[in-house]
Design a protein around this motif. Structure first.
Motif, PDB file in Angstrom:
ATOM      1  N   LYS A 124       7.353  -3.638  11.759  1.00  0.00           N
ATOM      2  CA  LYS A 124       7.034  -4.450  12.945  1.00  0.00           C
ATOM      3  C   LYS A 124       5.883  -3.821  13.727  1.00  0.00           C
ATOM      4  O   LYS A 124       4.955  -4.525  14.149  1.00  0.00           O
ATOM      5  N   HIS A 125       5.917  -2.496  13.896  1.00  0.00           N
ATOM      6  CA  HIS A 125       4.815  -1.814  14.589  1.00  0.00           C
ATOM      7  C   HIS A 125       3.513  -1.992  13.817  1.00  0.00           C
ATOM      8  O   HIS A 125       2.451  -2.214  14.416  1.00  0.00           O
ATOM      9  N   TRP A 126       3.604  -1.875  12.469  1.00  0.00           N
ATOM     10  CA  TRP A 126       2.400  -2.064  11.656  1.00  0.00           C
ATOM     11  C   TRP A 126       1.838  -3.470  11.841  1.00  0.00           C
ATOM     12  O   TRP A 126       0.618  -3.648  12.024  1.00  0.00           O
ATOM     13  N   THR A 183      17.691   5.817   6.462  1.00  0.00           N
ATOM     14  CA  THR A 183      17.841   5.359   7.841  1.00  0.00           C
ATOM     15  C   THR A 183      18.167   3.871   7.832  1.00  0.00           C
ATOM     16  O   THR A 183      17.563   3.113   7.063  1.00  0.00           O
ATOM     17  N   PRO A 184      19.132   3.399   8.645  1.00  0.00           N
ATOM     18  CA  PRO A 184      19.422   1.960   8.709  1.00  0.00           C
ATOM     19  C   PRO A 184      18.144   1.152   8.916  1.00  0.00           C
ATOM     20  O   PRO A 184      17.278   1.556   9.701  1.00  0.00           O
ATOM     21  N   GLU A 185      18.055   0.016   8.204  1.00  0.00           N
ATOM     22  CA  GLU A 185      16.784  -0.701   8.153  1.00  0.00           C
ATOM     23  C   GLU A 185      16.264  -1.108   9.524  1.00  0.00           C
ATOM     24  O   GLU A 185      15.070  -1.002   9.811  1.00  0.00           O
ATOM     25  N   TYR A 186      17.156  -1.557  10.407  1.00  0.00           N
ATOM     26  CA  TYR A 186      16.692  -2.021  11.714  1.00  0.00           C
ATOM     27  C   TYR A 186      16.130  -0.865  12.551  1.00  0.00           C
ATOM     28  O   TYR A 186      15.286  -1.069  13.430  1.00  0.00           O
ATOM     29  N   GLN A 187      16.570   0.377  12.267  1.00  0.00           N
ATOM     30  CA  GLN A 187      16.037   1.551  12.959  1.00  0.00           C
ATOM     31  C   GLN A 187      14.871   2.170  12.199  1.00  0.00           C
ATOM     32  O   GLN A 187      14.093   2.919  12.783  1.00  0.00           O
ATOM     33  N   GLY A 188      14.785   1.864  10.926  1.00  0.00           N
ATOM     34  CA  GLY A 188      13.809   2.524  10.076  1.00  0.00           C
ATOM     35  C   GLY A 188      12.696   1.630   9.594  1.00  0.00           C
ATOM     36  O   GLY A 188      11.759   1.316  10.329  1.00  0.00           O
ATOM     37  N   VAL A 189      12.799   1.190   8.340  1.00  0.00           N
ATOM     38  CA  VAL A 189      11.695   0.482   7.699  1.00  0.00           C
ATOM     39  C   VAL A 189      11.287  -0.767   8.462  1.00  0.00           C
ATOM     40  O   VAL A 189      10.093  -0.998   8.704  1.00  0.00           O
ATOM     41  N   ILE A 222       9.855   9.609  13.685  1.00  0.00           N
ATOM     42  CA  ILE A 222       9.321   8.347  13.156  1.00  0.00           C
ATOM     43  C   ILE A 222       8.406   7.699  14.179  1.00  0.00           C
ATOM     44  O   ILE A 222       7.322   7.190  13.848  1.00  0.00           O
ATOM     45  N   ASP A 223       8.808   7.719  15.457  1.00  0.00           N
ATOM     46  CA  ASP A 223       7.957   7.171  16.518  1.00  0.00           C
ATOM     47  C   ASP A 223       6.610   7.885  16.558  1.00  0.00           C
ATOM     48  O   ASP A 223       5.559   7.251  16.691  1.00  0.00           O
TER      49      ASP A 223
END
Length: 625
Positions: free
Chosen positions: A473-475, A462-468, A441-442
């Motif tokens: 946030k990066h976007w 994937t758990p939301e805080y690790q995934g979407v 994902i990274d």
């Protein structure tokens, strides 16, 4: 399916196969000739420095970065010093090592990140040779200086330079050298003629490979395996010695019958101009003829071969695939595959094959083999055929756990998506499991492939805080740094996209906007931040003290008021804060008195007089005091 074994070549008891990953999308006029090339492991990006030997200031070299499928990611003229080596970090950052020992770090889209020096000694004596390596501590850089001394930085994120001991009798550049990791310590293995030395922090120790051919008078090339467990040495007599990297055990020695130095030798693969030889633990070899200039990229489970036109993977055929597809195989997986083929033809032979497997109580093993083999295949049709056979076999088992089958189906869907030509990350299943979903994902986020990253996160649950949420946030941090759109448009886009995302800090996104020179956009984004404790510090940093005071008062959080006491340039606003707060506080005079007495010496005279005057003025009736 009939042609699965068409590209297999036997080597002793094993088979090797060469799989075409991509026809390269780049259009290189002269191929890889005269280019400095580096490719990241785990199917990572490729960097080319064209014209790096040019010395004319008017004819600058060009640094280009491509995906593994040859699609351009970045390109810019090289305006810095002479580059000796390119390499990639474990997080897909590009390292450019210059001859003065300066290392420049770029992201995979060509953005400059930072630089660091390998020390004064390297700068003064210049870089003769360099190697970029990966260790348990991260990415490292090893330098051989013009003074014939080695300097190491084991982790570029925490630079601690180590100057290794001298190599006795070394009059010029060693014939070859490599970095290896033993006992969680990075060491250098150096060949000076026929003599080998291991350099660590304190000593230079001579070592002798057991059973090395007496015909050799010099070691001309060496390579440590991807896992640092094995070592290959090539001598001037054309012999390849293979053993453990601690030089305590010899595995084999093969005569290539070629005495010229090779271009590359990752692990048990040796490449000369136009020829590639695979050596194994037997006395035999496999030869492949290469049409173009190529580079070899060692991987966890094989070697990638990159030329100006094609990108291929050379690897030992995985055990499950060999068991199923080997000619005349009677392995349970092979029989199950045949049973399913006959079932699709509506033939009674399907029952015969199934009965044969069940009589040996090997149906569970047959299903497992088919599932595992599917993971090692790159063609989607072959994957589907194997998974259908596994699903067929499961129907006749009452207690077969479904987790392996379901997990493999999910993994392959993800792998096929990232292997796509437009993405260009040709991961094998073995590499994917070693890398983990989080790192993949990274990698997608670094490439700005946000929609695909989000889809994979949702698909894999994937758990939301690790995934979407993390991807969004990066976007958003990337979005607010764009100059083409107005503050209002960007703020609205961010708020809409992030509306339902959990655990996102708008203050982090606002900080990125502020650091990019967009203060007004940062203020708009902070309006979406529900936590005043996150708003106030950034507002103060942006010199928006009145707004910070207003947010602190609205929050009703007295700790935020206390925090403002630590701002050296906000004493007048601080007085205003306590005045306003006192109007809402039934013990306002007590608050003002204690605040004034505790911090009198920290306030400037103007603020102090203002507070004193207010203290002797009666509260208006509306205060209720």
């Amino acid at each position: 399916m009939a042609f699965v074994t068409a590209n297999w070549n036997p080597l002793g008891e094993a088979f090797y196969r060469k799989i075409e990953l991509y026809e390269m999308g780049w259009n290189l006029k002269d191929g890889l000739r005269e280019c400095l090339v580096a490719a990241a492991p785990y199917g990572g990006p490729i960097s080319l420095l064209k014209g790096h030997n040019r010395r004319s200031p008017s004819d600058r070299p060009q640094l280009e970065i491509y995906s593994s499928s040859g699609l351009p990611l970045a390109s810019f003229p090289w305006k810095s010093g002479v580059v000796k080596q390119l390499g990639w970090t474990v997080s897909d950052d590009l390292l450019c090592v210059q001859e003065d020992g300066t290392v420049l770090v770029y992201d995979l889209l060509g953005g400059f990140k930072r630089h660091f020096s390998m020390g004064n000694e390297v700068s003064q004596s210049q870089v003769l040779e360099t190697k970029i390596f990966h260790s348990p501590y991260g990415t490292g850089v090893a330098i051989l200086t013009g003074a014939l001394r080695f300097t190491l930085a084991t982790n570029i994120d925490d630079i601690k330079l180590r100057r290794l001991p001298e190599v006795p009798g070394l009059q010029g550049a060693p014939s070859c050298w490599a970095v290896l990791t033993q006992d969680r310590q990075s060491k250098v293995l150096v060949a000076n003629g026929s003599h080998l030395f291991i350099l660590d922090n304190t000593a230079c120790t001579p070592v002798t490979p057991p059973g090395l051919s007496p015909q050799a008078s010099s070691i001309v090339h060496m390579c440590v395996s991807f896992s640092y467990k094995y070592l290959a040495l090539l001598t001037d007599s054309g012999h390849v010695w293979m053993g453990t990297s601690n030089l305590k055990e010899k595995l084999s020695e093969v005569d290539t019958k070629i005495k010229t130095p090779p271009k590359q030798m990752p692990s048990a693969v040796v490449m000369w101009d136009g020829l590639l030889i695979v050596v194994g633990e037997c006395k035999e070899t496999i030869q492949y003829h290469l049409d173009d200039d190529s580079i070899l990229v060692p991987e966890l489970d094989g070697v990638r071969i990159i030329s100006g036109t094609h990108h291929e993977l050379l690897q030992e055929v995985p055990g499950a695939c060999e068991e199923i597809f080997k000619i005349a195989s009677m392995a349970p997986g092979a029989l199950l595959l045949e049973a399913h083929k006959e079932y699709e033809k509506e033939s009674q032979k399907a029952d015969e094959y199934l009965r044969e497997i069940k009589e040996q109580s090997l149906l569970s093993e047959a299903v497992r083999q088919c599932v595992e083999a599917a993971g090692h295949e790159h063609e989607p049709e072959t994957q589907k055929t194997l998974l259908r056979a596994a699903s067929f076999g499961k129907c006749f088992l009452s207690n077969f756990p479904p987790e392996q089958f379901v997990s493999m189906c999910r993994d392959l869907r993800v792998l096929n998506a990232v292997r796509d030509y437009t993405v260009g990350i040709p991961l094998t299943h073995t590499q994917f499991k070693q890398m983990t979903v989080q790192v993949l994902i990274d990698r997608l986020v670094y490439r700005k492939l946000y929609p695909l990253a989000i889809e994979i996160c949702r698909y894999l649950k994937t758990p939301e805080y690790q995934g979407v949420s993390r991807v969004l946030k990066h976007w958003a941090c990337y979005k607010v740094q764009q100059k083409e759109e107005s503050d209002e448009v960007i703020a609205k886009a961010v708020s809409v996209k992030l509306a339902d995302a959990a655990g996102i800090s708008y203050s982090e996104i606002a900080t990125k906007a502020y650091e990019s020179g967009r203060t007004e956009l940062a203020i708009k984004l902070l309006e979406f931040e529900p936590r005043s404790g996150e708003q106030v510090p950034l507002l103060l940093k942006m010199k928006k003290s009145p707004l910070a005071l207003s947010k602190a008062i609205e929050s009703g959080d007295t700790d935020l008021g206390t925090y403002l006491f630590n701002q050296d340039d906000d004493h007048e606003e601080l007085g205003n804060l306590y005045v306003k707060a006192s109007y809402k506080d039934q013990v306002g005079i007590t608050v003002l008195s204690s605040s004034f007495s505790s911090h009198f010496h920290d306030l400037n005279d103007r603020s102090a007089m203002k507070v004193q005057n207010i203290m002797v003025t009666p509260f208006p009736p509306m205060c209720g005091v």
